[in-house]
Motif scaffolding. Structure first.
Motif, PDB file in Angstrom:
ATOM      1  N   MET A   1     118.291   1.576 -58.144  1.00 38.94           N
ATOM      2  CA  MET A   1     117.033   0.916 -58.352  1.00 38.94           C
ATOM      3  C   MET A   1     116.160   1.209 -57.329  1.00 38.94           C
ATOM      4  O   MET A   1     116.373   1.003 -55.995  1.00 38.94           O
ATOM      5  N   PHE A   2     114.855   1.224 -57.418  1.00 43.13           N
ATOM      6  CA  PHE A   2     113.899   1.454 -56.461  1.00 43.13           C
ATOM      7  C   PHE A   2     113.859   0.088 -55.639  1.00 43.13           C
ATOM      8  O   PHE A   2     113.602   0.165 -54.508  1.00 43.13           O
ATOM      9  N   GLU A   3     113.964  -1.001 -56.285  1.00 42.58           N
ATOM     10  CA  GLU A   3     113.878  -2.268 -55.507  1.00 42.58           C
ATOM     11  C   GLU A   3     114.965  -2.387 -54.501  1.00 42.58           C
ATOM     12  O   GLU A   3     114.850  -2.919 -53.315  1.00 42.58           O
ATOM     13  N   THR A   4     116.279  -1.572 -54.777  1.00 44.13           N
ATOM     14  CA  THR A   4     117.411  -1.681 -53.829  1.00 44.13           C
ATOM     15  C   THR A   4     116.515  -0.816 -52.547  1.00 44.13           C
ATOM     16  O   THR A   4     117.123  -1.012 -51.330  1.00 44.13           O
ATOM     17  N   ILE A   5     116.073   0.283 -52.738  1.00 43.29           N
ATOM     18  CA  ILE A   5     115.638   1.249 -51.497  1.00 43.29           C
ATOM     19  C   ILE A   5     114.324   0.215 -50.790  1.00 43.29           C
ATOM     20  O   ILE A   5     114.475   0.631 -49.732  1.00 43.29           O
ATOM     21  N   LYS A   6     113.618  -0.253 -51.673  1.00 43.12           N
ATOM     22  CA  LYS A   6     112.607  -1.107 -50.805  1.00 43.12           C
ATOM     23  C   LYS A   6     113.214  -2.094 -49.975  1.00 43.12           C
ATOM     24  O   LYS A   6     112.880  -2.438 -48.811  1.00 43.12           O
ATOM     25  N   GLU A   7     114.245  -2.888 -50.536  1.00 43.84           N
ATOM     26  CA  GLU A   7     115.158  -3.695 -49.875  1.00 43.84           C
ATOM     27  C   GLU A   7     115.723  -3.133 -48.565  1.00 43.84           C
ATOM     28  O   GLU A   7     115.643  -3.925 -47.452  1.00 43.84           O
ATOM     29  N   ALA A   8     116.200  -2.008 -48.885  1.00 38.25           N
ATOM     30  CA  ALA A   8     116.712  -1.275 -47.572  1.00 38.25           C
ATOM     31  C   ALA A   8     115.866  -1.045 -46.458  1.00 38.25           C
ATOM     32  O   ALA A   8     116.244  -1.151 -45.197  1.00 38.25           O
ATOM     33  N   GLN A   9     114.673  -0.576 -46.946  1.00 36.14           N
ATOM     34  CA  GLN A   9     113.402  -0.387 -45.899  1.00 36.14           C
ATOM     35  C   GLN A   9     113.250  -1.649 -45.288  1.00 36.14           C
ATOM     36  O   GLN A   9     113.180  -1.591 -43.767  1.00 36.14           O
ATOM     37  N   ARG A  10     113.174  -2.855 -45.792  1.00 32.47           N
ATOM     38  CA  ARG A  10     113.067  -3.997 -44.914  1.00 32.47           C
ATOM     39  C   ARG A  10     114.327  -4.502 -43.953  1.00 32.47           C
ATOM     40  O   ARG A  10     114.027  -4.821 -42.980  1.00 32.47           O
ATOM     41  N   ARG A  11     115.233  -3.965 -44.505  1.00 32.93           N
ATOM     42  CA  ARG A  11     116.577  -4.383 -43.817  1.00 32.93           C
ATOM     43  C   ARG A  11     116.675  -3.330 -42.627  1.00 32.93           C
ATOM     44  O   ARG A  11     117.175  -3.905 -41.577  1.00 32.93           O
ATOM     45  N   ILE A  12     116.461  -2.245 -42.726  1.00 30.76           N
ATOM     46  CA  ILE A  12     117.019  -1.335 -41.601  1.00 30.76           C
ATOM     47  C   ILE A  12     115.709  -0.973 -40.700  1.00 30.76           C
ATOM     48  O   ILE A  12     116.099  -0.313 -39.624  1.00 30.76           O
ATOM     49  N   CYS A  13     114.490  -1.233 -41.068  1.00 35.65           N
ATOM     50  CA  CYS A  13     113.199  -0.712 -40.316  1.00 35.65           C
ATOM     51  C   CYS A  13     113.465  -0.902 -39.013  1.00 35.65           C
ATOM     52  O   CYS A  13     113.080  -0.351 -38.110  1.00 35.65           O
ATOM     53  N   SER A  14     113.950  -1.958 -38.392  1.00 35.85           N
ATOM     54  CA  SER A  14     113.973  -2.331 -36.853  1.00 35.85           C
ATOM     55  C   SER A  14     115.184  -1.574 -36.362  1.00 35.85           C
ATOM     56  O   SER A  14     115.438  -1.796 -34.989  1.00 35.85           O
ATOM     57  N   PHE A  15     115.957  -0.933 -37.112  1.00 40.65           N
ATOM     58  CA  PHE A  15     117.345  -0.219 -36.640  1.00 40.65           C
ATOM     59  C   PHE A  15     117.205   1.273 -36.611  1.00 40.65           C
ATOM     60  O   PHE A  15     117.913   1.756 -35.969  1.00 40.65           O
ATOM     61  N   VAL A  16     116.050   1.694 -37.473  1.00 39.93           N
ATOM     62  CA  VAL A  16     116.130   3.162 -37.542  1.00 39.93           C
ATOM     63  C   VAL A  16     114.647   3.518 -36.902  1.00 39.93           C
ATOM     64  O   VAL A  16     113.616   2.899 -37.008  1.00 39.93           O
ATOM     65  N   HIS A  17     114.574   4.896 -36.384  1.00 42.05           N
ATOM     66  CA  HIS A  17     113.063   5.453 -36.123  1.00 42.05           C
ATOM     67  C   HIS A  17     112.666   5.493 -37.602  1.00 42.05           C
ATOM     68  O   HIS A  17     112.998   6.067 -38.583  1.00 42.05           O
ATOM     69  N   ARG A  18     110.965   5.159 -37.347  1.00 45.69           N
ATOM     70  CA  ARG A  18     110.180   6.017 -38.513  1.00 45.69           C
ATOM     71  C   ARG A  18     109.880   7.277 -37.879  1.00 45.69           C
ATOM     72  O   ARG A  18     108.996   7.350 -37.054  1.00 45.69           O
ATOM     73  N   THR A  19     110.386   8.252 -38.540  1.00 47.30           N
ATOM     74  CA  THR A  19     110.197   9.429 -37.845  1.00 47.30           C
ATOM     75  C   THR A  19     108.896  10.053 -38.190  1.00 47.30           C
ATOM     76  O   THR A  19     108.399   9.817 -39.279  1.00 47.30           O
ATOM     77  N   PRO A  20     108.545  11.082 -37.420  1.00 46.90           N
ATOM     78  CA  PRO A  20     107.185  11.422 -37.530  1.00 46.90           C
ATOM     79  C   PRO A  20     107.046  12.469 -38.805  1.00 46.90           C
ATOM     80  O   PRO A  20     108.011  13.242 -39.028  1.00 46.90           O
TER      81      PRO A  20
END
Lengths: 317, 317
Positions: B3-22
């Motif tokens: 589900m799209f919601e699962t991906i958005k949730e993933a973004q909130r969950r991991i954003c401080s642990f992974v790079h936002r790559t250029p």
């Protein structure tokens, strides 16, 4: 004098012609040095180096009449390709003076951008005089590699972008060949934050700027032997030197071995190709040349143009 | 179902642990292919590949109890280091099952992130069974390389970021090994823009997904021989395959020679290190495999982990 307003003007003038390069961080680099480092990736810039900024600013600032006639530059390095590309963007003729023994790849790349290449003899000719003669006899404008306020202002735009992206840096470190990048970047940075600390980096044996700062006047050294081919100039510029005197807290020296190890780290850990000169500022941080109380450091990776054989040698070293 | 919601949730969950790559553009690449291409630089991601996204999402979503016991994964590639690093970030134990003949550099890197490495015999053992046995006997949670909704959702966050940065893409191209990246990225992209066109790329000889799509069911092929070592799986995943069926307009095949030429272009023109698998999506664009009416293309450069000797060989080839 180089004014902040000239740099801001340069940013408006060139922004649609140059990349806004990304600022990259590396936790493995930070862990190794125990500080926070922000890499301004000018190796990802058009034509592979920051040089396109200054060349574009200079050429776009020409009068219509001057632009109609064209430009000339002398360089066997990144400045050659930058002027060739900037001239093509501006629909202007470019003549590039190169030594007869310039690498064939650089001649081809420069011609690939539509420039005309003229060869001088490295032993016999003075390259600056050679270019000035072309300028005079063909009514072209000379685009100097660093000793020109419009060129310096263009280079300075990379520090503007860096500080827009990471406003709270306490320091910026740049490579220092003729000093154009340092002059522009330090002038921009000091105008934004007068307490920011600025460090220039030279290769061992190419320490014309350090010697000049110590002496209080421009010193001319013998042709330097270093793999950092962007640092083989023999003296700082007449216009860049006063800016270096005003803004440089220190000049840091690094060895060829330190450059190579840094290139390997950046290649295999950070996945970026940088040329030897482009790795020098990062090397200064990696090898602990900065004062201990500098914590949030902007590092300019100034260029990424390296020959395949040289890169292969470094990858397998 | 993913589900799209699962991906958005993933973004909130991991954003401080992974790079936002250029996201990087290259005028020389664009000129050569006659289209606009936007490169999502997952080669600049932590641990050198997008894999950290899925591993981090999976591990952070564990219950406190599960996290207290730890995780296990089987991989000789990027997934191994991703799980090791994500586990370290989450303060969790990680066991990684690797073949006895895994490159020493990968074993060292995985241990460097604090994981315990257990060796299986490639000829004798089934690696998945080997890992499942460890999971069962030591009460660890298996982190699958792709066939898991939380892993897929994590990988999909790279397309969320790409479309935030460049909203008006008409297409996205990703490498396709087990299909986790494509499944996540395509689900995210279709939710944001249902008309966006999605292409998966496989190496010639590693076309298990293409064969499966044609057959309408998962096909298992013999062990593929390709330099794209992230594509040596023999079948698409049970969970990724239906997503591929739904979202992939086509699967594009590229040869080893095309991969190598693309790696060289990216290395010397774009100054980025990409691994063979990481270059495949760019290769599909460079070698004209996409339909002609696709104009603004997002390309995932999925990883940059390449051995020094392999990189040296490619640089000098």
């Amino acid at each position: 004098m180089l004014m902040f307003e000239t740099i801001k003007e340069a940013q408006r003038r060139i922004c649609s012609f140059v990349h806004r390069t990304p600022v990259i961080t590396s936790r493995s680099f930070n862990e190794r040095v125990g500080r926070e480092v922000f890499f301004k990736c000018e190796n990802l810039q058009r034509a592979g180096a920051f040089k396109i900024r200054g060349a574009t600013n200079k050429i776009l600032a020409l009068s219509e009449d001057e632009r109609g006639r064209g430009v000339v530059a002398f360089s066997s390095g990144n400045h050659a390709q930058a002027v060739a590309l900037a001239a093509r963007d501006a629909n202007t003729r470019a003549v590039i003076a190169m030594p007869t023994d310039a690498p064939q790849t650089k001649v081809i790349a420069t011609r690939g951008y539509g420039a005309e290449v003229r060869f001088y003899d490295r032993q016999r000719d003075d390259r600056e005089l050679f270019a000035r003669n072309i300028a005079e006899s063909e009514s072209l404008t000379l685009v100097p590699p660093y000793d020109d306020y419009l060129v310096m202002a263009g280079q300075g735009t990379c520090a503007l972008e860096l500080l827009e992206d990471v406003p709270d840096l306490d320091s910026i470190v740049t490579p220092c060949g003729g000093g154009g990048l340092f002059a522009g970047a330090s002038t921009a940075a000091k105008a934004i934050n007068e307490r920011i600390r600025l460090f220039a980096v030279e290769a061992e044996g190419a320490d014309d700027t350090l010697q000049s700062l110590r002496r209080g006047e421009r010193v001319c050294i013998p042709p330097p032997a270093t793999i950092a081919d962007g640092m083989r100039n023999q003296a700082p510029g007449a216009l860049t030197f006063p800016v270096l005197q005003r803004n440089a807290e220190d000049v840091l020296l690094i060895s060829d071995d330190e450059i190579i190890e840094t290139m390997r780290f950046i290649l295999f850990r950070m996945k970026l190709v940088v040329e030897p000169t482009g790795a020098t500022a990062a090397a200064a941080v990696l090898f602990g040349k900065l004062p201990g109380d500098v914590r949030r450091i902007g590092v300019v990776l100034s260029g990424g143009n390296v020959d395949p054989s040289a890169l292969a040698a470094i990858a397998s070293s």
